[in-house]
Design a protein around this motif. Sequence first.
Motif, PDB file in Angstrom:
ATOM      1  N   UNK A  31      -7.371   1.626   0.055  1.00 56.27           N
ATOM      2  CA  UNK A  31      -8.075   1.100  -1.115  1.00 56.27           C
ATOM      3  C   UNK A  31      -8.278   2.187  -2.164  1.00 56.27           C
ATOM      4  N   UNK A  32      -8.626   3.388  -1.705  1.00 56.79           N
ATOM      5  CA  UNK A  32      -8.860   4.508  -2.625  1.00 56.79           C
ATOM      6  C   UNK A  32      -7.579   4.895  -3.355  1.00 56.79           C
ATOM      7  N   UNK A  33      -6.465   4.837  -2.632  1.00 54.18           N
ATOM      8  CA  UNK A  33      -5.171   5.231  -3.205  1.00 54.18           C
ATOM      9  C   UNK A  33      -4.399   4.049  -3.784  1.00 54.18           C
ATOM     10  N   UNK A  34      -5.122   2.924  -3.978  1.00 52.96           N
ATOM     11  CA  UNK A  34      -4.536   1.705  -4.554  1.00 52.96           C
ATOM     12  C   UNK A  34      -3.359   1.193  -3.724  1.00 52.96           C
ATOM     13  N   UNK A  35      -3.486   1.343  -2.402  1.00 60.24           N
ATOM     14  CA  UNK A  35      -2.469   0.799  -1.515  1.00 60.24           C
ATOM     15  C   UNK A  35      -2.860  -0.597  -1.042  1.00 60.24           C
ATOM     16  N   UNK A  36      -2.081  -1.139  -0.112  1.00 63.25           N
ATOM     17  CA  UNK A  36      -2.351  -2.479   0.415  1.00 63.25           C
ATOM     18  C   UNK A  36      -3.086  -2.353   1.756  1.00 63.25           C
ATOM     19  N   UNK A  37      -4.396  -2.692   1.788  1.00 60.94           N
ATOM     20  CA  UNK A  37      -5.162  -2.525   3.020  1.00 60.94           C
ATOM     21  C   UNK A  37      -5.065  -3.712   3.966  1.00 60.94           C
ATOM     22  N   UNK A  38      -4.313  -4.762   3.574  1.00 62.52           N
ATOM     23  CA  UNK A  38      -4.274  -5.993   4.377  1.00 62.52           C
ATOM     24  C   UNK A  38      -3.855  -5.757   5.827  1.00 62.52           C
ATOM     25  N   UNK A  39      -2.770  -5.002   6.083  1.00 63.05           N
ATOM     26  CA  UNK A  39      -2.383  -4.774   7.489  1.00 63.05           C
ATOM     27  C   UNK A  39      -3.496  -4.117   8.309  1.00 63.05           C
ATOM     28  N   UNK A  40      -4.192  -3.141   7.712  1.00 60.74           N
ATOM     29  CA  UNK A  40      -5.279  -2.473   8.429  1.00 60.74           C
ATOM     30  C   UNK A  40      -6.431  -3.435   8.694  1.00 60.74           C
ATOM     31  N   UNK A  41      -6.733  -4.303   7.715  1.00 60.93           N
ATOM     32  CA  UNK A  41      -7.818  -5.277   7.877  1.00 60.93           C
ATOM     33  C   UNK A  41      -7.484  -6.276   8.980  1.00 60.93           C
ATOM     34  N   UNK A  42      -6.231  -6.746   8.988  1.00 59.10           N
ATOM     35  CA  UNK A  42      -5.789  -7.674  10.036  1.00 59.10           C
ATOM     36  C   UNK A  42      -5.882  -7.003  11.409  1.00 59.10           C
ATOM     37  N   UNK A  43      -5.508  -5.712  11.448  1.00 53.80           N
ATOM     38  CA  UNK A  43      -5.576  -4.965  12.704  1.00 53.80           C
ATOM     39  C   UNK A  43      -7.021  -4.858  13.188  1.00 53.80           C
ATOM     40  N   UNK A  44      -7.954  -4.603  12.258  1.00 53.17           N
ATOM     41  CA  UNK A  44      -9.382  -4.513  12.611  1.00 53.17           C
ATOM     42  C   UNK A  44      -9.877  -5.842  13.178  1.00 53.17           C
ATOM     43  N   UNK A  45      -9.495  -6.948  12.539  1.00 49.03           N
ATOM     44  CA  UNK A  45      -9.908  -8.275  13.007  1.00 49.03           C
ATOM     45  C   UNK A  45      -9.363  -8.552  14.402  1.00 49.03           C
ATOM     46  N   UNK A  46      -8.079  -8.204  14.608  1.00 47.07           N
ATOM     47  CA  UNK A  46      -7.460  -8.441  15.915  1.00 47.07           C
ATOM     48  C   UNK A  46      -8.157  -7.612  17.002  1.00 47.07           C
ATOM     49  N   UNK A  47      -8.480  -6.360  16.659  1.00 46.13           N
ATOM     50  CA  UNK A  47      -9.178  -5.500  17.620  1.00 46.13           C
ATOM     51  C   UNK A  47     -10.563  -6.050  17.937  1.00 46.13           C
ATOM     52  N   UNK A  48     -11.261  -6.528  16.905  1.00 52.19           N
ATOM     53  CA  UNK A  48     -12.591  -7.085  17.110  1.00 52.19           C
ATOM     54  C   UNK A  48     -12.576  -8.287  18.042  1.00 52.19           C
ATOM     55  N   UNK A  49     -11.615  -9.182  17.846  1.00 49.38           N
ATOM     56  CA  UNK A  49     -11.487 -10.355  18.715  1.00 49.38           C
ATOM     57  C   UNK A  49     -11.103  -9.933  20.136  1.00 49.38           C
ATOM     58  N   UNK A  50     -10.255  -8.918  20.239  1.00 54.23           N
ATOM     59  CA  UNK A  50      -9.847  -8.426  21.564  1.00 54.23           C
ATOM     60  C   UNK A  50     -11.025  -7.830  22.325  1.00 54.23           C
ATOM     61  N   UNK A  51     -11.914  -7.143  21.589  1.00 51.01           N
ATOM     62  CA  UNK A  51     -13.107  -6.572  22.218  1.00 51.01           C
ATOM     63  C   UNK A  51     -13.943  -7.669  22.857  1.00 51.01           C
ATOM     64  N   UNK A  52     -14.112  -8.800  22.137  1.00 46.50           N
ATOM     65  CA  UNK A  52     -14.891  -9.922  22.677  1.00 46.50           C
ATOM     66  C   UNK A  52     -14.296 -10.397  23.997  1.00 46.50           C
ATOM     67  N   UNK A  53     -12.981 -10.537  24.038  1.00 44.86           N
ATOM     68  CA  UNK A  53     -12.303 -11.060  25.227  1.00 44.86           C
ATOM     69  C   UNK A  53     -12.422 -10.097  26.407  1.00 44.86           C
ATOM     70  N   UNK A  54     -12.049  -8.822  26.191  1.00 43.96           N
ATOM     71  CA  UNK A  54     -12.019  -7.877  27.312  1.00 43.96           C
ATOM     72  C   UNK A  54     -13.432  -7.492  27.759  1.00 43.96           C
ATOM     73  N   UNK A  55     -14.397  -7.454  26.816  1.00 36.29           N
ATOM     74  CA  UNK A  55     -15.772  -7.133  27.200  1.00 36.29           C
ATOM     75  C   UNK A  55     -16.345  -8.254  28.079  1.00 36.29           C
TER      76      UNK A  55
END
Length: 224
Positions: A31-55
Amino acid sequence: GRYALGVLCLALTNFLMVSIPIQIGRAIDLLTNEGNPTPAIVSIMAMGLSVIVVRTASRVLIFNPGRDVEYALRRDLFGTLLLHQQSFYAKRTTGDIVNRASNDIAFVRALVGFGLMRVCNVSIALSLTGWRMLSLSWSLTLASTIPVFLAFCIAWMVIPHIMNLHRRSQTELGEISEHVLQSFQGIATIHGFVASEAFQVRFDERNEALFRTRMKLAVISALA
């Protein structure tokens, strides 16, 4: 086998938990370098959902064996009590036996379930978090260990007091159980001598003692 799978899920949970901040950092950099943060955001969401499952899986896998242990202990204890002779019961109060058959076994379940999970979880979390922190900054990691070390020292000093209060509360709970059982067994005599108020006063005294012990335990645990 279930413990092993549960610990594996705990390890995966903690790995995801220390990886999510890294992904958040990448998204901010993009975001700071005016890049596309969408892939990182999707990755964060996927990790968050995975945490719910494995926890959730880790808790099911580790807690359920504790319930199996509780079931087996209650069954074995009852079977053993049926085999004891009168001399065994003459040395022990009924309330103490009832307390051991109920509350003490529940604590065993907590030990082999929640207690084991906490030991494994904290060990894995400290290892993975320490590794991630060192990879970012050894000086900040060293500075952050100072309050952790102080907290460890405080806990080391407090734990014996907490254990003593736990033992005292279990003894007092056994005395309450014994008083209640004796009252029920002699209810006709109590009514005949109009002694209900005296038995109520004794119950209140024991109950108040247990209340004070539990409050001390809660205050010390909260401060620690």
